[in-house]
Motif scaffolding. Structure first.
Motif, short mmCIF file in Angstrom:
data_model
loop_
_atom_site.label_atom_id
_atom_site.label_comp_id
_atom_site.label_asym_id
_atom_site.label_seq_id
_atom_site.Cartn_x
_atom_site.Cartn_y
_atom_site.Cartn_z
N GLU A 113 3.95 14.15 -29.48
CA GLU A 113 5.00 13.57 -28.63
C GLU A 113 4.39 13.15 -27.29
OE1 GLU A 113 9.21 14.68 -26.44
OE2 GLU A 113 8.07 16.26 -27.45
N GLU A 114 4.21 11.85 -27.15
CA GLU A 114 3.50 11.39 -25.96
C GLU A 114 4.44 11.21 -24.76
OE1 GLU A 114 4.26 7.66 -28.50
OE2 GLU A 114 3.48 9.65 -28.86
N TYR A 115 3.82 11.09 -23.60
CA TYR A 115 4.56 10.80 -22.36
C TYR A 115 4.70 9.30 -22.18
CZ TYR A 115 3.48 15.55 -20.69
OH TYR A 115 3.38 16.90 -20.53
N ARG A 116 5.68 8.88 -21.39
CA ARG A 116 5.63 7.53 -20.84
C ARG A 116 4.67 7.62 -19.66
NH1 ARG A 116 10.66 6.87 -18.75
NH2 ARG A 116 11.03 8.67 -19.05
N PHE A 117 3.88 6.57 -19.43
CA PHE A 117 2.85 6.66 -18.39
C PHE A 117 3.41 7.06 -17.03
CE2 PHE A 117 -0.35 4.48 -21.05
CZ PHE A 117 -1.44 5.27 -20.74
N GLU A 118 4.61 6.55 -16.71
CA GLU A 118 5.11 6.87 -15.37
C GLU A 118 5.43 8.36 -15.20
OE1 GLU A 118 6.44 4.42 -17.25
OE2 GLU A 118 8.61 4.31 -17.04
N GLU A 119 5.51 9.10 -16.35
CA GLU A 119 5.74 10.54 -16.24
C GLU A 119 4.48 11.28 -15.79
OE1 GLU A 119 8.53 12.35 -19.42
OE2 GLU A 119 7.58 10.61 -20.39
N ILE A 120 3.31 10.67 -16.07
CA ILE A 120 2.08 11.36 -15.66
C ILE A 120 1.43 10.71 -14.44
CG2 ILE A 120 1.50 12.29 -17.94
CD1 ILE A 120 -0.70 9.97 -17.92
N CYS A 121 1.87 9.50 -14.10
CA CYS A 121 1.21 8.80 -12.99
C CYS A 121 2.24 7.91 -12.30
CB CYS A 121 0.07 7.95 -13.57
SG CYS A 121 -0.74 6.94 -12.35
N ASP A 122 2.59 8.24 -11.06
CA ASP A 122 3.69 7.51 -10.42
C ASP A 122 3.27 6.13 -9.90
OD1 ASP A 122 2.24 8.16 -8.22
OD2 ASP A 122 3.78 9.37 -7.24
N THR A 123 1.98 5.78 -10.07
CA THR A 123 1.60 4.41 -9.69
C THR A 123 1.35 3.53 -10.91
OG1 THR A 123 -0.66 5.17 -9.35
CG2 THR A 123 0.70 4.94 -7.39
N PHE A 124 1.80 4.00 -12.09
CA PHE A 124 1.76 3.14 -13.28
C PHE A 124 2.86 2.09 -13.15
CE2 PHE A 124 3.50 2.00 -17.44
CZ PHE A 124 2.37 1.56 -18.09
N TYR A 125 2.61 0.90 -13.68
CA TYR A 125 3.65 -0.12 -13.67
C TYR A 125 3.40 -1.08 -14.82
CZ TYR A 125 6.42 -4.14 -12.14
OH TYR A 125 7.32 -5.17 -12.08
N TYR A 126 4.45 -1.42 -15.56
CA TYR A 126 4.34 -2.49 -16.55
C TYR A 126 5.45 -3.51 -16.25
CZ TYR A 126 2.95 -5.04 -20.59
OH TYR A 126 2.44 -6.04 -21.38
N PRO A 127 5.10 -4.75 -15.91
CA PRO A 127 6.13 -5.73 -15.51
C PRO A 127 7.14 -5.97 -16.64
CG PRO A 127 3.90 -6.53 -15.06
CD PRO A 127 3.74 -5.31 -15.88
N PRO A 128 8.44 -5.78 -16.39
CA PRO A 128 9.45 -5.90 -17.45
C PRO A 128 9.52 -7.29 -18.09
CG PRO A 128 10.41 -5.09 -15.39
CD PRO A 128 8.99 -5.37 -15.11
N THR B 94 -4.65 3.02 -16.05
CA THR B 94 -4.10 4.35 -15.73
C THR B 94 -4.92 5.44 -16.41
OG1 THR B 94 -1.93 3.30 -15.57
CG2 THR B 94 -1.97 5.70 -15.68
N GLU B 95 -5.35 5.18 -17.64
CA GLU B 95 -6.19 6.18 -18.32
C GLU B 95 -7.49 6.42 -17.55
OE1 GLU B 95 -6.82 5.75 -22.55
OE2 GLU B 95 -8.62 7.00 -22.50
N TYR B 96 -8.17 5.33 -17.13
CA TYR B 96 -9.43 5.50 -16.40
C TYR B 96 -9.19 6.20 -15.05
CZ TYR B 96 -10.93 2.06 -19.89
OH TYR B 96 -11.18 1.40 -21.08
N TYR B 97 -8.09 5.84 -14.42
CA TYR B 97 -7.72 6.50 -13.15
C TYR B 97 -7.56 8.02 -13.39
CZ TYR B 97 -4.40 8.04 -9.56
OH TYR B 97 -3.76 8.74 -8.58
N CYS B 98 -6.89 8.37 -14.48
CA CYS B 98 -6.68 9.80 -14.79
C CYS B 98 -8.01 10.49 -15.10
CB CYS B 98 -5.74 9.97 -15.99
SG CYS B 98 -4.04 9.52 -15.64
N ILE B 99 -8.89 9.79 -15.85
CA ILE B 99 -10.20 10.39 -16.18
C ILE B 99 -10.95 10.71 -14.89
CG2 ILE B 99 -12.48 9.89 -17.15
CD1 ILE B 99 -11.11 8.16 -19.29
#
Ligand SMILES: C[S@@+](CC[C@H](N)C(=O)[O-])C[C@H]1O[C@@H](n2cnc3c(N)ncnc32)[C@H](O)[C@@H]1O
Length: 298
Positions: A231-246, A62-67
C-alpha cells in the motif's frame, strides 16, 4: 525556489513543447514507450523524452530528493560531496541532490558529473556550481576520476547492455579510489528490480575484493515507501514539496483523444491498441525502490 515551483515551471516548459510536437506527429509512436519485457523507449526522440519527463519527472525528482535527504541524515560522508551519475538523463538526480542539500543546515561543497549516452533536452544551467553532464556512452569511458565519493545509478543500471556493464566492472577494478568512504546509490526500476540488484551486487564485490572496502549495508535489500505491504503513499504524504500539475495529469490520462487519428476517426481510436497510449502519471510512491550502500575502508 521551492521544489514544487521548480516542478511546475519545468513541467510547463515540457508540456508546451509536447503539445506542439503532437500537432505535427501522430501519437502512435508512443505505443513503443514501454519498459515491460525488456523494452526501453528510444530516448533519442524528442517526443519520447518529453513524454518520459511528463510522466516521471515529479516522481523521480522527489525520489532522488528523498534518497539524498536520507543520506544527509545518515551523516556518513562529511561535507565534501563529489558525485558521478551514470545514465544521468537530463540531470533529475542532480536537481534532487540540490534541493536536499540546499535545505540542510550544514554547508556542503558539491561537485557533480553526469554522463549519458543520449543528449537530453531540458537540462538546467548551474553555471555557479561545479556541475556538468557529458553526452558519452558508459562504454567509452576510459578512466574514473579518483575523487568521487558517490556513484549514483538513477534508474539506469538495468539499461546498459551486458558488454558495457562487463567493461564497466573492469574499469572499476582498475580505478584508484582515494576516498576512505564511498557511497553507491541505486534507484531501481520496479519491473526489473531483481535483475538490477544482481548488477549492484557485482559492483559491491569489485569494491570489496579489489579495493578493500567493506559494505555496511545489505546489497540484497532495497528501500521502499509503503504504508503497509503493497500500500503505497501519495507523494505529497511523504514530501510536502511534491507537485504534479493537474492539467497535465488530465491530458496524459486522456492522451488517446489528442491523437490526430482519433479526431479523424470520429472520436474513436484508429487502431484497437490505441488505448494503451493512455497512461497514468506517477503520483504515488509505487515506483520508489532505492539502495544507499555505504562503504568504508580502514
Ligand atoms: C530510465 S533512464 C533514466 C534517466 C534519468 N537518470 C532519470 O532519472 O530520469 C536511463 C538512462 O540511462 C542511459 N543509458 C543507457 N545506456 C547507457 C550507456 N551505455 N551509457 C550511458 N548512458 C546510458 C539512457 O540514455 C537513459 O538516459
Amino acid at each position: 525556489m521551492r521544489m514544487n515551483e521548480f516542478i511546475s515551471r519545468k513541467m510547463d516548459e515540457i508540456f508546451t513543447d509536447f503539445q506542439r510536437e503532437i500537432q505535427e506527429e501522430y501519437l502512435c509512436q508512443l505505443k513503443d514507450f514501454r519498459f515491460d519485457r525488456g523494452n526501453i523507449p528510444n530516448y533519442n526522440e524528442e517526443i519520447m523524452q518529453q513524454f518520459y519527463l511528463l510522466k516521471y519527472l515529479p516522481a523521480y525528482l522527489t525520489e532522488y530528493y528523498c534518497i539524498y535527504t536520507e543520506l544527509i541524515n545518515e551523516n556518513f560522508l562529511g561535507t565534501k560531496i563529489n558525485v558521478l551519475s551514470i545514465g544521468a538523463g537530463c540531470g533529475i538526480d542532480f536537481w534532487g541532490l540540490k534541493f536536499a542539500f540546499d535545505e540542510s543546515e550544514d554547508e556542503y561543497e558539491l561537485s557533480y558529473r553526469g554522463i549519458d549516452a543520449v543528449e537530453w533536452g531540458y537540462q538546467e544551467d548551474f553555471e555557479e556550481l561545479n556541475y556538468q553532464i557529458d553526452c558519452i556512452d558508459l562504454g567509452q569511458i576510459e578512466t574514473i576520476d579518483d575523487h568521487y565519493n558517490i556513484i549514483i545509478f538513477p534508474k539506469s543500471i538495468g539499461e546498459f547492455d551486458d558488454t558495457t556493464f562487463e567493461n564497466f566492472l573492469e574499469l572499476l577494478k582498475n580505478t584508484t579510489f582515494s576516498k576512505k568512504k564511498l557511497v553507491i546509490l541505486s534507484s531501481l526500476i520496479k519491473t526489473r528490480v531483481d535483475w538490477e540488484i544482481s548488477r549492484v551486487i557485482q559492483i559491491v564485490n569489485v569494491l570489496e575484493e579489489h579495493h578493500g572496502y567493506k559494505c555496511k549495508d545489505n546489497p540484497n535489500q532495497y528501500r521502499v515507501y509503503e504504508k503497509n505491504v503493497g500500500e503505497e503513499y501519495r507523494f505529497e504524504e511523504i514530501c510536502d514539496t511534491f507537485y504534479y500539475p493537474p492539467n497535465i495529469k488530465k491530458f496524459i490520462l486522456e492522451l488517446n483523444s489528442h491523437c490526430q487519428g482519433y479526431e479523424e476517426n470520429d472520436s474513436e481510436p484508429c487502431n484497437e491498441d490505441c488505448t494503451i497510449m493512455n497512461r497514468h502519471p506517477i503520483i504515488k510512491t509505487s515506483l520508489v525502490n532505492f539502495q544507499i550502500l555505504k562503504f568504508i575502508r580502514e
